[in-house]
Design a protein around this motif. Structure first.
Motif, mmCIF file in Angstrom:
data_model
loop_
_atom_site.group_PDB
_atom_site.id
_atom_site.type_symbol
_atom_site.label_atom_id
_atom_site.label_comp_id
_atom_site.label_asym_id
_atom_site.label_seq_id
_atom_site.Cartn_x
_atom_site.Cartn_y
_atom_site.Cartn_z
ATOM 1 N N ARG A 1 0.144 10.232 9.017
ATOM 2 C CA ARG A 1 0.284 9.302 10.144
ATOM 3 C C ARG A 1 -0.804 8.239 10.080
ATOM 4 N N LEU A 2 -0.378 7.007 9.980
ATOM 5 C CA LEU A 2 -1.307 5.879 9.958
ATOM 6 C C LEU A 2 -1.106 5.060 11.220
ATOM 7 N N MET A 3 -2.158 4.432 11.718
ATOM 8 C CA MET A 3 -1.981 3.509 12.832
ATOM 9 C C MET A 3 -2.681 2.195 12.538
ATOM 10 N N ALA B 1 -5.749 7.587 2.578
ATOM 11 C CA ALA B 1 -4.442 6.927 2.613
ATOM 12 C C ALA B 1 -4.438 5.664 3.450
ATOM 13 N N ILE B 2 -5.509 5.394 4.174
ATOM 14 C CA ILE B 2 -5.475 4.254 5.089
ATOM 15 C C ILE B 2 -5.533 2.953 4.301
ATOM 16 N N PRO B 3 -4.520 2.113 4.440
ATOM 17 C CA PRO B 3 -4.596 0.805 3.777
ATOM 18 C C PRO B 3 -5.730 0.006 4.406
ATOM 19 N N TYR C 1 -6.248 3.410 11.078
ATOM 20 C CA TYR C 1 -6.451 4.829 11.376
ATOM 21 C C TYR C 1 -5.545 5.694 10.515
ATOM 22 N N GLY C 2 -6.049 6.827 10.060
ATOM 23 C CA GLY C 2 -5.201 7.743 9.310
ATOM 24 C C GLY C 2 -5.998 8.836 8.626
ATOM 25 N N SER D 1 0.831 -1.215 0.000
ATOM 26 C CA SER D 1 0.000 0.000 0.000
ATOM 27 C C SER D 1 0.858 1.255 0.000
#
Lengths: 429, 429
Positions: free
Chosen positions: A296-298, B136-138, B300-301, A146
């Protein structure tokens, strides 16, 4: 749909392996529909064949793992033995015989990832290992695929559930490290020999894998700076709480600001309670990824356990089977950037330092001068005193770790400093 | 590495498209290394060619999108025009001419996903659309691939940043809906015509896509129950806060307990402050996925924006290019399970209901009887009264939505009930 099944050899049938069999059995129809062909469990290699294994045809069980992976008709080998040998040899033999490999073996990948990837590429085979890092949480696939068009600058996460459980118990009950470890052992969250978890070896292996994938480079296990949680005290946690923080064992992989090197480290750190990682409780894992464009992704979820890990293994198994049927191959190692790994001393971070000092005028000024002499700027100082003893709690601004270490050494050398009671890095801001 | 480049045609060069060009340019070397061949921007189709576009060779710009996708040498078409037409026709033409397609077009996918997937399959082409849901969140790749060996039971998330920003402002400032919408518009978080966002159309399209992928079935946009946030009042949010909750616009896709049907819905709901979705602020998105074996995962993102969306597009672009070079194809539509979509009335959920009632003895008992008559069990009732008017706040246990609606209708018919001041579902427990 193709009716000839894809043959799967399973190496190891413990906590994860038995769940892999369960999923292959209970979801057989769904898996066949999703793959485009049925799966067949062709053999299960174990050390102790006499153990009763529910739902497994005894005729499939063998102690001859080598014979199983080399018999020539195996499409995919699932390796959930763990440890370096015999897993490494068996995976190599599987590639030689045309099988793709799905593994959950973080120790092996952290140690020999490049060689395994090279062997897979040589034989045109797939190597997938989502389950090796953060259990069921889809993390490696998002990083490898991704974010393949983005530039990842930082990966920061809680990747070991055992230590997170222990720190969580210390925080919520006020218990010391030993007491919390005993509880984790009693509840099955810690193994009889907890060294790999509490000393950070497990997290360091995951950090090496994550850093390699995130930065398209190679990071060896030895490149990862490692500190465990055994030195974390109830006082550290109380001190963290006073400054609005909590203590977590973090794996942190960073690209240097100039982009020319990377760092990877595992150590306990204070993070603000407002940070999303602060609320990750118990045996859960969570990983932050910071990328140039994605932001920022979590990713959050169960970091271990038989069923969650098996879920990740099955996802990879489906991918390898789809690739087999399609005649393609998943992404291989992407380590073209060959970035050097800088030592811990070059990491730029912040320190929280507690000092026991003589309670007399001028001591704070004297200590502050030591920080200044080492080029370390102080963010806050809190001084408390009683009975001729005083305590100084200093939080620094960001500085190279080497400068912070040298500052601490110099403080220890002062007559007025009785003890450096605790040192902890501050992250997540 | 192959030196002949893979040719990319870009349809649309607005907020997302211009960021796609930026990433293709600034990360050109990295992308070439990751793909195994360089990328070449072969053409950019726009409506207004006279607009200055930084970093784009003017000779590449055309108004003839059809001519661009059918010229015969295009490997991948990136569609970021949005809307159903001409995007649908252009994507179809791209497949016919052998190109893979990457799109961020949620409206088109929610409406015509099956036809697009069929066209892609017919021509052996790839169709990727990670950017269509949650920026953008995979999320789609993990659902399609990482969880391909598991059984997903529930997807619950915040998938529209505009409405989340508005609700967040209402909560933090006490503002009403109109005031918060004005602020969102002024700051660029809401469009001049905010209907698609605030009425839940955008989230419903995403819910249809998510439900289809998660449950391996087809869910049409019309199958998604949809309520927007325009009716949410400051009083609702205050009431949520009193019961330890916050209000979010949620997209919820569920498999029925017997596994034989699914539901998909978008509506405002109260969720406990302790739920991880409660702390998702501003324009961020977050999605919970619950699977049999993996357990509870969260992603999350940033849910929107040019650069985050372009990051997701580029990840797909790399995947399609890798597939092209490897001679394979990514996973196509997986809708084999053909599960019916049940109407909203069959969804099992909880209600929070505020009633303005006459302040006299027996009214609470009378209302409670209405709930009982409809088979709805009450969890808590809070009664407050002044000046002959009283207010009842009832929170129910789980019951079919149809029973809850019928209960509310019956309550409205009581002489002692002046008004049903608010009704909101309670989720996330």
């Amino acid at each position: 749909m193709r009716t000839r099944p894809l043959k799967v050899a399973l190496l190891g049938c413990g906590v994860v392996g038995s769940q892999v069999v369960r999923l292959m059995t209970t979801h057989a129809d769904d898996l066949a529909a999703r793959i485009g062909a049925p799966l067949e469990l062709a053999g299960v290699a174990v050390r102790r064949p006499d153990r009763v294994r529910d739902g497994i045809d005894p005729s499939l069980v063998t102690t001859d793992a080598e014979g199983l992976v080399t018999r020539g008709d195996i499409d995919v080998v699932v390796e959930v033995i763990g440890g370096v040998e015999p897993a490494r040899t068996l995976i190599g033999r599987a590639f030689e015989h045309g099988a793709g490999v799905v593994t959950a073996n973080k120790a092996l990948l952290a140690q020999d990832g490049p060689a395994l990837h090279a062997a897979a590429a040589e034989h045109g085979a797939d190597l997938y290992y989502e389950a090796a890092v953060a259990g069921a949480i889809p993390l490696l696939r998002p990083l490898r695929e991704s974010l393949a068009g983005d530039k990842v600058n930082r990966v920061l996460g809680i990747v070991n559930g055992t230590t997170n459980f222990i720190l969580d118990r210390m925080e919520s009950t006020g218990a010391g490290y030993g007491e919390a470890l005993d509880e984790a052992t009693a509840l099955g969250y810690a193994e009889a020999d907890p060294t790999a978890d509490v000393e950070g070896f497990d997290a360091a292996a995951k950090a090496a894998i994550l850093a390699g994938i995130a930065f398209h480079t190679r990071v060896r296990l030895d490149d990862v700076h490692r500190e465990g949680i055994a030195e974390v005290t109830a006082a550290d946690i109380a001190s963290a709480r006073r400054m609005g923080c909590t203590v977590k064992l973090l794996a942190i992989c960073e690209r240097a600001e100039d982009g020319r090197s990377v760092t990877a480290r595992v150590h306990p750190a204070m993070i603000p309670l407002s940070h999303p990682l602060a609320s990750v409780k118990g045996a859960y894992n969570a990983v932050f990824v910071e990328a140039d464009s994605a932001g920022r992704l979590m990713f959050y979820g169960p970091g271990a356990g038989g069923a969650p890990t098996a879920s990740a293994v099955l996802g990879d198994l489906v991918a390898v089977c789809r690739n087999k049927l399609g005649g393609g191959r998943g992404p291989g190692e992407s380590a073209y950037s060959r970035l050097p790994v800088s030592p811990m001393g070059e990491v730029v971070t912040r320190y929280h330092i507690s000092l026991d000092v003589v309670d007399k005028p001028g001591v704070l000024a004297q200590c502050a001068m030591v920080f200044a002499d080492h080029g370390v700027s102080i963010d806050t100082v809190r001084q408390t005193g009683k009975d001729g003893e005083a305590s100084l709690v200093v939080v620094t601004h960001r500085a190279p770790d080497a400068a912070l270490s040298a500052t601490v050494e110099a403080l220890r050398g002062l007559d007025t400093v009785h003890d450096v009671a605790s040192i902890m890095r501050v992250e997540g801001e």
